[in-house]
Design an enzyme around this catalytic site. Structure first.
Site, PDB file in Angstrom:
ATOM      1  N   GLY A 195       0.882  -1.180   0.000  1.00  0.00           N
ATOM      2  CA  GLY A 195       0.000   0.000   0.000  1.00  0.00           C
ATOM      3  C   GLY A 195       0.911   1.219   0.000  1.00  0.00           C
ATOM      4  N   ILE A 198      -2.082  -2.326   9.318  1.00  0.00           N
ATOM      5  CA  ILE A 198      -2.688  -1.039   9.723  1.00  0.00           C
ATOM      6  C   ILE A 198      -4.090  -0.905   9.115  1.00  0.00           C
ATOM      7  CG2 ILE A 198      -2.386   1.473   9.786  1.00  0.00           C
ATOM      8  CD1 ILE A 198       0.569   1.173   9.490  1.00  0.00           C
ATOM      9  N   ASN A 250      -7.829  -0.962   8.194  1.00  0.00           N
ATOM     10  CA  ASN A 250      -9.042  -1.039   9.028  1.00  0.00           C
ATOM     11  C   ASN A 250     -10.131  -1.888   8.397  1.00  0.00           C
ATOM     12  OD1 ASN A 250      -8.848   0.447  11.478  1.00  0.00           O
ATOM     13  ND2 ASN A 250      -8.754   2.366  10.298  1.00  0.00           N
ATOM     14  N   ARG A 262      -2.244   9.552  21.007  1.00  0.00           N
ATOM     15  CA  ARG A 262      -3.283  10.603  21.034  1.00  0.00           C
ATOM     16  C   ARG A 262      -3.626  10.949  22.479  1.00  0.00           C
ATOM     17  NH1 ARG A 262      -6.600   7.920  16.023  1.00  0.00           N
ATOM     18  NH2 ARG A 262      -5.587   9.148  14.416  1.00  0.00           N
ATOM     19  N   HIS A 271      -9.599  -1.322  18.256  1.00  0.00           N
ATOM     20  CA  HIS A 271      -9.366   0.013  17.721  1.00  0.00           C
ATOM     21  C   HIS A 271     -10.694   0.551  17.204  1.00  0.00           C
ATOM     22  CE1 HIS A 271      -7.360   3.323  15.836  1.00  0.00           C
ATOM     23  NE2 HIS A 271      -7.726   2.960  14.630  1.00  0.00           N
TER      24      HIS A 271
END
Ligand code: A3D
Length: 321
Positions: free
Chosen positions: A10, A119, A121, A152, A176
């Site tokens: 990707g 990573i 989703n 975060r 997540h």
């Protein structure tokens, strides 16, 4: 000694950022793979042309042929589609499950010894499916979300206290998504847990509750602001931290989506966020932290959300049953 080989499956917003950081940090040579060959080749060439300026010798190449990832030490997967404003991560299953199947087959054939960081989703279900489709050892297949979610949380806390982000540690468990469990009791400033900081009147319970809520919805906040696509700088930095721990055998303990075998609340066979040690053997240990009743309830609620997405994946792809 040969440089490490890092395959980025990707070459979109996160993939390109990963390539940039990996080259600047001289973490290894980089292969950028994308179904759009031009995107992968263009980003690899652009970054190669930057290497004389930042003075690093990482080699970068772009490809749409899985044979080029042969022998990769680390594969980081961002192939697929990101959210649009108003979308929930689970709405991506239909598009991303098929992509993950192709990626798993490519890695299984060409880089079966790699440490694989997913990573794409919806994260916990996609990393679970990736491990199933590829048949790779669970300790070599992991999902990136917890490092980002806790970063975060740390940033919002540092902002609240007006202190350095370096002095804030924060822990996040579970899937997540909006059900993730920021662990207030295990989050500290200079080692002092948040409940003590409330007693010291550095902040209030209400302000911490608001920060927890903002952390849970942190991804959506960025999606709303960007209007087209999702966060990419912080996700890329987070995955690089995990890859570095593997390549340099640092044995960092980082919150990651790992396949549990009973370490937390007795959950087995599912990929969910938990603190795990990453070293040269992959996931070397999962911390078996004990949860209080309210934390356990929140964790099980998050596990149920992951299970629901997995059930949807199994419906779409019977081989996953
Ligand atoms: P984007 O910039 O769209 O890049 C995705 C890339 O994947 C594009 O270049 C596509 O061409 C490519 N692609 C699509 N299908 C395939 C395929 N079959 N094989 C190879 N490449 C393909 O997205 P992005 O980089 O912003 O995000 C990538 C993924 O990460 C999305 O699923 C996001 O939702 C997800 N994401 C996860 C987090 C977490 O914390 C877990 C954070 C941010 C984004």
């Amino acid at each position: 000694m040969a440089r490490a080989k890092i395959a980025l499956i990707g070459a979109g917003m996160i993939g390109g950022t990963l390539a940039h950081i990996a080259a600047r940090e001289e973490l290894g040579d980089v292969v950028l793979f994308d179904i759009f060959e031009g995107t992968a080749k263009g980003k690899a060439l652009d970054l190669s042309e930057a290497t004389p300026v930042f003075g690093k010798d990482s080699q970068l190449r772009g490809t749409n042929d899985y044979a080029d990832i042969a022998g990769a030490d680390v594969c980081i997967i961002t192939a697929g589609f990101p959210r649009k404003p108003g979308m929930d991560r689970s709405e991506l299953i239909g598009k991303n499950l098929g992509v993950i199947k192709q990626v798993a087959e490519g890695i299984k054939e060409h880089a079966p010894k790699a440490f694989v960081i997913c990573i794409t989703n919806p994260l916990d279900a996609m990393v679970w499916a990736l491990q199933k489709f590829s048949g790779l050892q669970p300790r070599k297949v992991v999902g990136m979300a917890g490092v980002l979610d806790s970063a975060r949380f740390r940033y919002f806390l540092a902002d609240e206290f007006g202190c350095s982000v370096e002095d804030v540690h924060a822990s996040v468990l579970g899937g997540h998504g909006d059900t993730m469990v920021p662990l207030v009791r295990y989050s500290t400033v200079n080692g002092v847990p948040l409940p003590d900081l409330i007693k010291m009147k550095w902040t209030t319970q209400e302000r911490i509750d608001a920060i927890v809520e903002r952390t849970r919805k942190g991804g959506g906040e960025i999606v709303g602001l960007l209007g087209n696509g999702s966060a990419f700088y912080a996700p890329a930095e987070s995955a690089i931290e995990m890859a570095t721990s593997y390549l340099r055998d640092k044995k960092r303990i980082l919150p990651c989506a790992v396949r549990l075998s009973g370490q937390i609340a007795g959950v087995r066979g599912l990929y969910v966020g938990a603190p795990a040690m990453i070293g040269k053997r992959g996931i070397e240990k999962v911390m078996n932290i004990r949860l209080k009743k309210d934390e356990r309830d929140m964790f099980m609620n998050s596990v149920a959300a992951v299970e629901k997405i997995i059930a949807d994946c199994q419906e779409m792809e019977p081989s996953l049953r």
